[in-house]
Motif scaffolding. Structure first.
Motif, PDB file in Angstrom:
ATOM      1  N   THR A  77       0.833  -1.207   0.000  1.00  0.00           N
ATOM      2  CA  THR A  77       0.000   0.000   0.000  1.00  0.00           C
ATOM      3  C   THR A  77       0.868   1.257   0.000  1.00  0.00           C
ATOM      4  OG1 THR A  77      -1.763  -1.172   1.171  1.00  0.00           O
ATOM      5  CG2 THR A  77      -1.827   1.230   1.234  1.00  0.00           C
ATOM      6  N   TYR A  89      -1.155  -0.206 -13.932  1.00  0.00           N
ATOM      7  CA  TYR A  89      -1.539   0.058 -12.543  1.00  0.00           C
ATOM      8  C   TYR A  89      -2.257   1.403 -12.522  1.00  0.00           C
ATOM      9  CZ  TYR A  89       2.011  -3.509 -11.575  1.00  0.00           C
ATOM     10  OH  TYR A  89       2.753  -4.664 -11.562  1.00  0.00           O
ATOM     11  N   LEU A 101      -4.616  -5.461  -4.369  1.00  0.00           N
ATOM     12  CA  LEU A 101      -4.818  -4.129  -4.934  1.00  0.00           C
ATOM     13  C   LEU A 101      -6.224  -3.982  -5.521  1.00  0.00           C
ATOM     14  CD1 LEU A 101      -1.351  -3.565  -6.617  1.00  0.00           C
ATOM     15  CD2 LEU A 101      -2.222  -2.522  -4.515  1.00  0.00           C
ATOM     16  N   MET A 139      -7.739  -0.507  -6.921  1.00  0.00           N
ATOM     17  CA  MET A 139      -6.729  -0.374  -7.963  1.00  0.00           C
ATOM     18  C   MET A 139      -7.108  -1.243  -9.169  1.00  0.00           C
ATOM     19  SD  MET A 139      -4.272   1.741  -7.242  1.00  0.00           S
ATOM     20  CE  MET A 139      -3.003   1.180  -8.386  1.00  0.00           C
ATOM     21  N   LEU A 196       9.470  -1.129  -9.526  1.00  0.00           N
ATOM     22  CA  LEU A 196       8.306  -1.631  -8.808  1.00  0.00           C
ATOM     23  C   LEU A 196       8.493  -3.057  -8.321  1.00  0.00           C
ATOM     24  CD1 LEU A 196       5.198  -0.332 -10.802  1.00  0.00           C
ATOM     25  CD2 LEU A 196       5.915   0.328  -8.507  1.00  0.00           C
ATOM     26  N   VAL A 224      -5.450  -3.358 -11.946  1.00  0.00           N
ATOM     27  CA  VAL A 224      -4.158  -3.988 -12.237  1.00  0.00           C
ATOM     28  C   VAL A 224      -4.380  -4.968 -13.371  1.00  0.00           C
ATOM     29  CG1 VAL A 224      -2.223  -5.287 -11.301  1.00  0.00           C
ATOM     30  CG2 VAL A 224      -3.539  -3.766  -9.803  1.00  0.00           C
ATOM     31  N   ARG A 281       3.920   1.564  -1.243  1.00  0.00           N
ATOM     32  CA  ARG A 281       4.552   1.722  -2.560  1.00  0.00           C
ATOM     33  C   ARG A 281       3.567   2.319  -3.561  1.00  0.00           C
ATOM     34  NH1 ARG A 281       6.581  -3.506  -1.686  1.00  0.00           N
ATOM     35  NH2 ARG A 281       5.330  -4.387  -3.377  1.00  0.00           N
ATOM     36  N   VAL A 282       2.343   1.793  -3.560  1.00  0.00           N
ATOM     37  CA  VAL A 282       1.342   2.310  -4.483  1.00  0.00           C
ATOM     38  C   VAL A 282       1.000   3.755  -4.151  1.00  0.00           C
ATOM     39  CG1 VAL A 282      -1.027   2.044  -5.292  1.00  0.00           C
ATOM     40  CG2 VAL A 282       0.397   0.029  -4.964  1.00  0.00           C
TER      41      VAL A 282
END
Length: 534
Positions: free
Chosen positions: A24, A455, A393, A398, A317, A400, A26-27
């Motif tokens: 979470t 993403y 995600l 999100m 990533l 993806v 990182r996103v």
């Protein structure tokens, strides 16, 4: 372990705790302001599922299941849209029955029954399709739907050490297959990302791509002969190392996605387990130079087992490596001889294009040592967790998605630019933010197989529809730029519009004729590859 009814893999392996918190963060760093609230799936018992319309004949009754968990789990694959539908409790499309044959004769009997009763049959391996290949979509005109789960056909029946081949049933999962071959000192060495949860029959029916980045990239290359049950009889090809006797019967069924028959077993070419390995991670300051180096290796005749180029976003990533030009994950292996020399030649090609190897080369002569280090090891660990992270995600709004294709080297720059442009335009139209990554999963002398990752920060309750818009835009960009709509994920129902554009019309005519001849009642996986019979 318990399989997840709504998402990927095992419940026990889901992304939770510290791993979820780190993901979470990182996103959030990449997409500040994104709503990453976690949404939990409903309880299985809360789902509203249509009642079963089908009653099996007494002779098949003990093979059939109407259990809620069975029907729900067999009503979807593992595409992003499938995961979101399950999270939202949208399970209106499920098979009426799940039938598990114990023998090839059971498969024959099920097809006979369903053809006579006009019941659609959807062959089911591990359920890992990401293209709508196993769901009962567009079968409303049939009297019902049966999901034909081949999971009980799960044995290695024979091993031919002299010819180095094994006769394997189609329902065998990847890990069980490898465990059975290990005492013989052999391996099929086909490791798609879905390896743990997919079957030999599924690999064959979808022409799956696997472990090798060069030469033996697809399951096709490992097939010696196949046995397929069709509604009009059993097809078994002759075991041969090669043949020029007309069009190949195996090639007709490879990639047919269950519309022509049900694969029950195959003789597969196996090999000795590799002992010698060498691995390295090559960093570049310029992406164009990295692509040129990868092309040089692909055209050198060195044929590495691993040759995966990660662009800078993918490298950051999923490999934790900041680099301006990307990372090339390079590997050689052999059961017969050391591989340091071809690794040295490949690295010289990289150095000629400005590549650097800060962690050096890791070599081993032990079967148990994978010879990975640095970015390569980090990326592989991330690769195995990607499907679980995708699910986590998806539950946080999100979007993806992955788009895998192949093109000739001369078209790659144009294709990559088209994908980025199409994704950016879709993001803008939807009012969302997103990023695009790219890696090469396989490389050939005449072109790469780019695998694009999307993403994007979606809106809860609308992410499936937003996914549709992005999927359509990028798929059309791939098709218009001369790429294939799929390199190794199959066509299913999701890729049909672009497969229809790619497929020559005379071949479409031949495929429809083959379908009509082998499946006169039109019961096998209706709507996949070609339109369902009316």
């Amino acid at each position: 372990m318990a399989r997840s009814w709504w998402g990927w893999g095992n419940v026990e392996d889901a992304v939770v705790g510290a791993e979820r918190a780190a993901l979470t963060r990182r996103v959030g760093d990449i997409m500040p302001g994104a709503d990453l609230t976690v949404h939990e799936p409903p309880a299985l018992a809360e789902l509203e599922v249509p009642g079963s319309r089908v009653e099996p004949p007494k002779a098949l009754a003990e093979l059939a299941s109407r259990e809620l968990a069975d029907r729900v789990a067999h009503g979807h694959g593992q595409a992003f849209r499938d995961v979101v539908r399950m999270l939202l409790g949208r399970v209106d499309q499920v098979p009426d029955l799940v039938v598990r044959p114990r023998s090839e004769q059971d498969v024959v009997d099920v097809l006979d029954w369903c053809a006579g009763a006009r019941i659609a049959v959807i062959p089911f391996g591990g359920g890992t399709s990401v293209v709508g290949g196993v769901e009962p979509r567009g079968v409303e005109e049939y009297a019902g739907t049966v999901s034909l789960d081949l999971g009980l056909l799960d044995r290695v029946l024979e091993v031919d050490q002299v010819s180095r081949a094994a006769r394997i049933q189609a329902g065998m999962l990847g890990p069980a297959l490898e465990r059975a071959l290990r005492p013989e000192g052999l391996t099929l060495r086909h490791f798609p990302q879905s390896f743990e949860f997919s079957t030999l029959g599924g690999w064959l029916a979808t022409r799956a791509g696997g472990h090798y980045a060069t030469v033996y990239t697809h399951i096709d290359d490992m097939v010696e002969s196949m046995r397929v049950v069709t509604p009009v009889g059993v097809s078994e090809s002759r075991r041969l190392p090669g043949s020029g006797a007309g069009p190949s019967p195996d090639r007709m069924f490879l990639g047919s996605e269950g519309i022509l028959g049900v694969i029950t077993e195959a003789w597969m070419r196996v090999q000795a387990r590799p002992r010698w390995r060498a691995g390295a991670s090559v960093l570049f300051d310029d992406y164009g130079a990295a692509v040129a180096a990868t092309r040089g290796i692909a055209q050198s005749g060195l044929f590495p087992a691993n040759c995966r180029l990660l662009d800078p976003v993918e490298a950051f990533l999923n490999a934790g490596t900041p680099t301006a030009g990307g990372v090339l994950v390079l590997g050689f292996e052999s059961a017969d001889h050391p591989v340091d020399e071809p690794m040295s030649w490949a690295l010289q090609i990289c150095r000629d294009h400005g590549g650097k190897v800060p962690d050096g080369v890791r070599s081993t002569d032990s079967e148990a040592d994978p010879a990975r280090s640095g970015a390569a090891d980090t990326w592989r660990s991330s690769f195995l967790r990607m499907p679980y992270q995708r699910d986590a995600l998806a539950a946080q709004s999100m979007i993806v998605e992955t788009f895998e294709t192949a093109c000739t080297w001369d078209r790659f720059d144009e294709l990559r630019a088209a994908v980025h442009a199409a994704a950016a335009k879709a993001f803008e139209a939807l009012g969302i933010t997103g990023v695009v990554t790219c890696r090469f999963t396989h490389v050939y002398p005449d072109g790469p197989a780019p695998y694009f990752g999307i993403y994007a920060a979606g809106r809860w309750g609308q992410t499936a529809e937003q996914w549709d818009e992005i999927k359509s835009a990028v798929s059309q960009a791939l098709s218009s730029s001369g790429g294939t709509i799929t390199h190794h994920h199959a066509v299913g129902r999701d890729h049909r519009p672009w497969y229809d554009q790619q497929r020559p019309e005379p071949f479409a005519l031949a495929l429809r004729s083959a379908k009509s001849a082998l499946d006169p009642a039109g019961i096998l996986n209706p709507g996949v590859l070609i339109d369902a019979a009316r």
